[in-house]
Design a protein around this motif. Structure first.
Motif, short mmCIF file in Angstrom:
data_model
loop_
_atom_site.label_atom_id
_atom_site.label_comp_id
_atom_site.label_asym_id
_atom_site.label_seq_id
_atom_site.Cartn_x
_atom_site.Cartn_y
_atom_site.Cartn_z
N GLN A 1 1.26 -2.01 -2.67
CA GLN A 1 -0.18 -2.01 -2.90
C GLN A 1 -0.56 -3.00 -4.01
O GLN A 1 -1.54 -3.74 -3.90
N ALA B 1 -0.47 -6.31 -2.41
CA ALA B 1 -1.58 -6.52 -1.48
C ALA B 1 -2.89 -6.78 -2.22
O ALA B 1 -3.63 -7.70 -1.88
N PHE C 1 2.06 -11.78 9.59
CA PHE C 1 2.20 -10.49 10.25
C PHE C 1 2.66 -9.41 9.27
O PHE C 1 2.11 -8.31 9.21
N ASP D 1 2.44 -9.39 5.93
CA ASP D 1 1.36 -9.13 4.96
C ASP D 1 0.32 -8.17 5.56
O ASP D 1 -0.09 -7.20 4.94
N GLY D 2 -0.12 -8.49 6.77
CA GLY D 2 -1.16 -7.68 7.40
C GLY D 2 -0.66 -6.29 7.78
O GLY D 2 -1.38 -5.29 7.64
N LEU D 3 0.57 -6.22 8.23
CA LEU D 3 1.13 -4.93 8.62
C LEU D 3 1.24 -4.00 7.41
O LEU D 3 0.90 -2.81 7.47
N LEU E 1 -0.53 -4.07 4.75
CA LEU E 1 -1.88 -3.68 4.37
C LEU E 1 -2.38 -2.54 5.26
O LEU E 1 -2.92 -1.54 4.78
N ASN E 2 -2.20 -2.66 6.56
CA ASN E 2 -2.68 -1.63 7.47
C ASN E 2 -1.87 -0.35 7.36
O ASN E 2 -2.40 0.75 7.54
N LEU F 1 -0.55 0.69 4.52
CA LEU F 1 -1.06 1.34 3.30
C LEU F 1 -2.35 2.10 3.62
O LEU F 1 -2.61 3.16 3.08
N ARG F 2 -3.14 1.52 4.52
CA ARG F 2 -4.40 2.16 4.88
C ARG F 2 -4.17 3.37 5.77
O ARG F 2 -4.87 4.37 5.66
N ASP F 3 -3.22 3.25 6.68
CA ASP F 3 -2.95 4.34 7.62
C ASP F 3 -1.44 4.60 7.66
O ASP F 3 -0.72 3.99 8.45
N ILE G 1 1.11 4.71 10.64
CA ILE G 1 1.74 3.53 11.25
C ILE G 1 3.20 3.49 10.80
O ILE G 1 3.50 3.65 9.62
N ARG H 1 7.43 -0.86 13.79
CA ARG H 1 6.48 -1.89 14.20
C ARG H 1 7.02 -3.29 13.89
O ARG H 1 6.92 -4.20 14.70
#
Lengths: 196, 196
Positions: B112, B115, B164, B166-168, B170-171, B173-175, B178, B183
């Protein structure tokens, strides 16, 4: 405070229109200067209202910024819906990705606003925390049922695609020599070729 | 100020060791509580020094946070180098990705921190701005010449992979529902199958 707003102002009753105007003006200014370069004073001035008048519609800069992002979602979604049902074919999917990359290239300030708020809002106390959770859920669902429904694992691929685009935008903001459109299309073309 | 540091303190001369200790303690605390939940006071206390003593080594929290990220890079890189030359094979590449996902899962607070700072540091005035540009460049170069050198377009794929991940993260951490590791491996396995 409402009782004192009897001074002459055009279109007194159209609070929703004023709200919309503030959001559109903010979007334009942020797209041009980046969200850190735009103050509530700048926005109020560009709308021809006072900062206090602005704060009547949005209680804080954070609240206005979330409204700007929600407005972008709304416009993008309407645009994409207008192109349906073609946008639900594979060729249409490729076009959606290209359009989305082009929109980002046209307004890096908004992409940066999205990227920064998206990370800051991981904090549960952040005013945009709920927005980004909702957004992740509905974009994932929309992709799964629509644009990537042809994929053998639409749920998993939706996450992968969203993650890739989020990360690519971030790295493109960091290094503008990265070709956002070409890079996104190369990824999509490989996926499309694989599952054709 | 230096003239006043004559009070008894163990290991007076080992500034680099003290620095290292502060970074390691910070890493541990941030991994557990998230970087917003950790103050300079907390870190100083955990190191058994005063906040002023801490500020002698790092001029600000921002400077310390960058040092924490640089330290993570250093440890990860050493770990990966230890596994070379296997890490330069395709099977080794898969393992690197799995290890990296597992390290992230073990310390979400650090992910986090990475990010949030990564997005905030898009601002050229941010104290971590230069660090993230350097990092993008060296990780891209390292991948290109090493772990993804088997790819027909190592330069392009390095950007795609970094984006990919970096974005993964982030997502994820949000959910947290996942599955970060699964993944990431699904993505890598598809790529490996394609270019085998």
């Amino acid at each position: 405070m409402q009782a004192q707003t009897a001074r002459p102002r055009p279109r007194r009753l159209e609070a929703s229109e004023r709200r919309r105007e503030i959001i559109e003006v903010s979007t334009q200014l942020i797209a041009e200067r980046g969200y850190r370069g735009v103050s509530l004073d700048n926005i109020a001035e560009a709308c021809g209202i006072t900062k206090q008048g602005l704060l009547h519609h949005f209680r804080s800069k954070a609240e206005l910024l979330v409204a700007v992002l929600e407005y972008r979602d709304e416009v993008d979604l309407a645009e994409s819906t207008r192109r349906a049902p073609r946008s639900l074919t594979r060729a249409g999917f490729r076009e959606e990705i290209r359009e989305s990359a082009r929109r980002s290239i046209a307004r890096p300030g908004i992409v940066q606003l999205y990227a920064v708020l998206s990370a800051e809002a991981l904090d549960p106390e952040h005013p945009a925390h709920a927005y980004f959770i909702r957004r992740l859920n509905w974009t994932r669902e929309l992709l799964r049922q629509g644009a990537v429904s042809w994929h053998p694992d639409p749920e998993g691929f939706a996450i992968e695609l969203l993650s890739f685009i989020d990360g690519l935008q971030l790295n493109w903001l960091r290094d503008p020599s990265i070709d956002l459109e070409a890079r996104a299309l190369q990824y999509v073309d490989r996926i499309l070729a694989e599952y054709s």
